[in-house]
Design a protein around this motif. Sequence first.
Motif, PDB file in Angstrom:
ATOM      1  N   HIS A  88     -23.218 -28.235  62.010  1.00 18.07           N
ATOM      2  CA  HIS A  88     -24.402 -29.064  61.780  1.00 18.07           C
ATOM      3  C   HIS A  88     -24.052 -30.553  61.705  1.00 18.07           C
ATOM      4  O   HIS A  88     -24.909 -31.375  61.344  1.00 18.07           O
ATOM      5  N   LYS A  89     -22.783 -30.886  62.021  1.00 18.20           N
ATOM      6  CA  LYS A  89     -22.304 -32.267  62.003  1.00 18.20           C
ATOM      7  C   LYS A  89     -22.450 -32.910  60.623  1.00 18.20           C
ATOM      8  O   LYS A  89     -22.761 -34.095  60.498  1.00 18.20           O
ATOM      9  N   GLY A  90     -22.231 -32.078  59.613  1.00 19.72           N
ATOM     10  CA  GLY A  90     -22.271 -32.567  58.244  1.00 19.72           C
ATOM     11  C   GLY A  90     -20.880 -32.618  57.641  1.00 19.72           C
ATOM     12  O   GLY A  90     -19.875 -32.492  58.351  1.00 19.72           O
ATOM     13  N   ARG A  91     -20.833 -32.763  56.332  1.00 20.18           N
ATOM     14  CA  ARG A  91     -19.549 -32.826  55.624  1.00 20.18           C
ATOM     15  C   ARG A  91     -19.626 -32.030  54.339  1.00 20.18           C
ATOM     16  O   ARG A  91     -20.702 -31.887  53.745  1.00 20.18           O
ATOM     17  N   VAL A  92     -18.481 -31.518  53.906  1.00 18.24           N
ATOM     18  CA  VAL A  92     -18.389 -30.827  52.630  1.00 18.24           C
ATOM     19  C   VAL A  92     -17.123 -31.290  51.927  1.00 18.24           C
ATOM     20  O   VAL A  92     -16.079 -31.445  52.555  1.00 18.24           O
ATOM     21  N   LYS A  93     -17.230 -31.543  50.637  1.00 21.98           N
ATOM     22  CA  LYS A  93     -16.053 -31.906  49.861  1.00 21.98           C
ATOM     23  C   LYS A  93     -16.082 -31.190  48.519  1.00 21.98           C
ATOM     24  O   LYS A  93     -17.158 -30.781  48.044  1.00 21.98           O
ATOM     25  N   VAL A  94     -14.902 -31.043  47.932  1.00 22.38           N
ATOM     26  CA  VAL A  94     -14.762 -30.276  46.699  1.00 22.38           C
ATOM     27  C   VAL A  94     -14.053 -31.125  45.655  1.00 22.38           C
ATOM     28  O   VAL A  94     -13.061 -31.793  45.943  1.00 22.38           O
TER      29      VAL A  94
ATOM     30  N   LYS B 241     -14.188  -9.752  44.205  1.00 25.00           N
ATOM     31  CA  LYS B 241     -14.347  -9.067  45.477  1.00 25.00           C
ATOM     32  C   LYS B 241     -14.583 -10.070  46.599  1.00 25.00           C
ATOM     33  O   LYS B 241     -15.120 -11.142  46.395  1.00 25.00           O
ATOM     34  N   GLY B 242     -14.199  -9.656  47.807  1.00 23.74           N
ATOM     35  CA  GLY B 242     -14.428 -10.492  48.974  1.00 23.74           C
ATOM     36  C   GLY B 242     -13.202 -10.533  49.867  1.00 23.74           C
ATOM     37  O   GLY B 242     -12.136 -10.045  49.514  1.00 23.74           O
ATOM     38  N   PHE B 243     -13.400 -11.123  51.065  1.00 23.22           N
ATOM     39  CA  PHE B 243     -12.336 -11.184  52.053  1.00 23.22           C
ATOM     40  C   PHE B 243     -11.716 -12.574  52.181  1.00 23.22           C
ATOM     41  O   PHE B 243     -10.856 -12.792  53.011  1.00 23.22           O
ATOM     42  N   GLY B 244     -12.190 -13.518  51.405  1.00 23.65           N
ATOM     43  CA  GLY B 244     -11.680 -14.881  51.556  1.00 23.65           C
ATOM     44  C   GLY B 244     -12.254 -15.599  52.759  1.00 23.65           C
ATOM     45  O   GLY B 244     -11.610 -16.484  53.317  1.00 23.65           O
ATOM     46  N   LEU B 245     -13.459 -15.204  53.176  1.00 28.26           N
ATOM     47  CA  LEU B 245     -14.087 -15.816  54.345  1.00 28.26           C
ATOM     48  C   LEU B 245     -15.267 -16.717  53.992  1.00 28.26           C
ATOM     49  O   LEU B 245     -15.764 -17.454  54.839  1.00 28.26           O
ATOM     50  N   GLY B 246     -15.721 -16.641  52.742  1.00 22.68           N
ATOM     51  CA  GLY B 246     -16.934 -17.360  52.355  1.00 22.68           C
ATOM     52  C   GLY B 246     -16.830 -18.863  52.527  1.00 22.68           C
ATOM     53  O   GLY B 246     -17.685 -19.500  53.150  1.00 22.68           O
TER      54      GLY B 246
ATOM     55  N   SER C  54     -14.531 -20.526  54.213  1.00 25.69           N
ATOM     56  CA  SER C  54     -14.255 -20.829  55.615  1.00 25.69           C
ATOM     57  C   SER C  54     -15.549 -20.856  56.416  1.00 25.69           C
ATOM     58  O   SER C  54     -15.752 -21.720  57.288  1.00 25.69           O
ATOM     59  N   TYR C  55     -16.437 -19.943  56.098  1.00 24.04           N
ATOM     60  CA  TYR C  55     -17.751 -19.887  56.763  1.00 24.04           C
ATOM     61  C   TYR C  55     -18.554 -21.142  56.429  1.00 24.04           C
ATOM     62  O   TYR C  55     -19.193 -21.746  57.305  1.00 24.04           O
ATOM     63  N   VAL C  56     -18.516 -21.574  55.170  1.00 19.44           N
ATOM     64  CA  VAL C  56     -19.229 -22.780  54.750  1.00 19.44           C
ATOM     65  C   VAL C  56     -18.756 -23.981  55.567  1.00 19.44           C
ATOM     66  O   VAL C  56     -19.565 -24.765  56.078  1.00 19.44           O
ATOM     67  N   LYS C  57     -17.423 -24.134  55.698  1.00 21.37           N
ATOM     68  CA  LYS C  57     -16.872 -25.270  56.443  1.00 21.37           C
ATOM     69  C   LYS C  57     -17.260 -25.199  57.920  1.00 21.37           C
ATOM     70  O   LYS C  57     -17.636 -26.222  58.523  1.00 21.37           O
ATOM     71  N   THR C  58     -17.205 -24.009  58.493  1.00 18.50           N
ATOM     72  CA  THR C  58     -17.549 -23.851  59.907  1.00 18.50           C
ATOM     73  C   THR C  58     -19.012 -24.203  60.165  1.00 18.50           C
ATOM     74  O   THR C  58     -19.333 -24.918  61.129  1.00 18.50           O
ATOM     75  N   ILE C  59     -19.913 -23.741  59.308  1.00 19.06           N
ATOM     76  CA  ILE C  59     -21.344 -23.984  59.501  1.00 19.06           C
ATOM     77  C   ILE C  59     -21.681 -25.452  59.264  1.00 19.06           C
ATOM     78  O   ILE C  59     -22.458 -26.054  60.017  1.00 19.06           O
ATOM     79  N   ILE C  60     -21.104 -26.055  58.245  1.00 20.97           N
ATOM     80  CA  ILE C  60     -21.410 -27.463  57.972  1.00 20.97           C
ATOM     81  C   ILE C  60     -20.877 -28.348  59.097  1.00 20.97           C
ATOM     82  O   ILE C  60     -21.507 -29.351  59.471  1.00 20.97           O
ATOM     83  N   ASP C  61     -19.734 -27.974  59.677  1.00 22.11           N
ATOM     84  CA  ASP C  61     -19.212 -28.726  60.821  1.00 22.11           C
ATOM     85  C   ASP C  61     -20.116 -28.560  62.035  1.00 22.11           C
ATOM     86  O   ASP C  61     -20.328 -29.519  62.798  1.00 22.11           O
TER      87      ASP C  61
ATOM     88  N   ARG D 246      -6.596 -25.799  49.978  1.00 17.75           N
ATOM     89  CA  ARG D 246      -6.614 -24.628  50.865  1.00 17.75           C
ATOM     90  C   ARG D 246      -7.914 -23.819  50.792  1.00 17.75           C
ATOM     91  O   ARG D 246      -8.027 -22.790  51.446  1.00 17.75           O
ATOM     92  N   ILE D 247      -8.882 -24.313  50.040  1.00 19.31           N
ATOM     93  CA  ILE D 247     -10.070 -23.512  49.772  1.00 19.31           C
ATOM     94  C   ILE D 247     -10.835 -23.131  51.037  1.00 19.31           C
ATOM     95  O   ILE D 247     -11.484 -22.092  51.103  1.00 19.31           O
ATOM     96  N   PHE D 248     -10.761 -23.981  52.081  1.00 19.50           N
ATOM     97  CA  PHE D 248     -11.520 -23.714  53.303  1.00 19.50           C
ATOM     98  C   PHE D 248     -10.699 -22.988  54.361  1.00 19.50           C
ATOM     99  O   PHE D 248     -11.169 -22.802  55.487  1.00 19.50           O
ATOM    100  N   GLU D 249      -9.473 -22.569  54.006  1.00 14.48           N
ATOM    101  CA  GLU D 249      -8.677 -21.785  54.942  1.00 14.48           C
ATOM    102  C   GLU D 249      -9.225 -20.364  55.039  1.00 14.48           C
ATOM    103  O   GLU D 249      -9.632 -19.770  54.043  1.00 14.48           O
ATOM    104  N   LYS D 250      -9.187 -19.831  56.254  1.00 14.69           N
ATOM    105  CA  LYS D 250      -9.688 -18.472  56.460  1.00 14.69           C
ATOM    106  C   LYS D 250      -8.802 -17.458  55.733  1.00 14.69           C
ATOM    107  O   LYS D 250      -7.565 -17.564  55.747  1.00 14.69           O
TER     108      LYS D 250
END
Length: 450
Positions: free
Chosen positions: A423-429, A407-412, A414-421, A390-394
Amino acid sequence: MKKIFSTIVLLIVLSFIGIIIIQVQWFSNLLVVRGENFLYKVDKAAIAVTEDLSKQNLSGRVMRLQRRRDMNLVPDNLSFSVVKPPSIADRFSEREIGDRLRIALSNEDLNDLRFEYAITANANEYTNMELMSKNFIQESMDTAHYRRRFIPITPESGTDLEGLMEYEHLIIIIPDFKTQVWQSITWVVIGAAIFNLIIIAAFYLAIKTILNQRKLNAIKSDFINNMTHELKTPLATISLAVDAMRNEKVQADKTKMQYFSGIIKEENKRMNKHVETILQAGLMDRQDIRMNMQPLQAHVLLHKAMDNFNLQIQEKGAEVKLLLNAQNDVILADETHVGNLFSNLIDNAIKYSKENEALQLKITTHGTSKVLVVQFEDNGIGMNKENVKRIFEKFYRAPTGNIHNVKGFGLGMSYVKTIIDAHKGRVKVESTLGKGSTFTLEIPLAKVND
């Protein structure tokens, strides 16, 4: 809410059980009705065939009264004789009768019915057959599963032979009767099964939607609490700074005035950053993030991102290793968004580091012919499998005990996944609870013009 959800699930389960019970009862009744209909049609077809055979075969006649030449009124010699007609087996072959039966059954919409038949001259001698189909004896042994129809082949009404001789009989055996009846309603069963699956899918989606809605409500409540906390802190700091600046002694001291005005300015920047983050989340929802794509050196962007966290790294006593081994680090990317992406991953490692152990962050790069691979590996608190999913859920934030200790809103992420997508890239954890996490990015390289 929990009671309502439990009630809905219970009603859905009871409804489905009721549907299944009704369908089972309906299929049971349908099987009986279809079986009776089968036998009725078989009898009708068999009678049509026996009538046809009777017309063509029973052509014998009774010889009439014989008279002497002396023309006496009462004949001295009366004689009667019956010419016995040929049997069904004498006039027809096994194939001809089988063809006639198949045609008759086809006329009754029983094209695929499997059957065996025989002709017998004596109804009381079941084993004395004049003519039979190939598998008649074999199928007649399975008395538990077949159905038998016994049809007399009678002379046509009004003929000379009516009532003067023993009739032949047509015997039809339907093997595996119940199986054939079930096969006749195959499409009905398949249709019912498909609709049951549709109902199950609808129930599943309804329950899943309710669960997701509950989860979303919890996430929104968490988000509102975090947002309130994050905005309330700078507002309180600004309020204290303003109160201090109203003090005459502070107003008389230029250095203190600059100090408190600097606090107000920094807290204002902090609030603006929070607002910008929330607005960015709205843009991600609408897929309205605009990209200024251009060839960039990823290693330069990584160094810039690290420079922004120097103070925090020093305060944490962290050790950071940059192993930038990629021979080609030129990517086609948006400078601002990719820079923010790198910053979010570094910030994430700092936030979720262990309190009693110095942070060790290793950033490495290597490349293939098509992509640049960037890894962020830390020795932080790590995550369990549920958190990794669930790490990439908004608005989702990995729990750490106190809701505000990170601290934070839990958007970081989600933002990473959105930007990498984008750029037509991939992210895995990859992560192990208590040992740390590794984030791996794959970003397409810029194409080199020949």
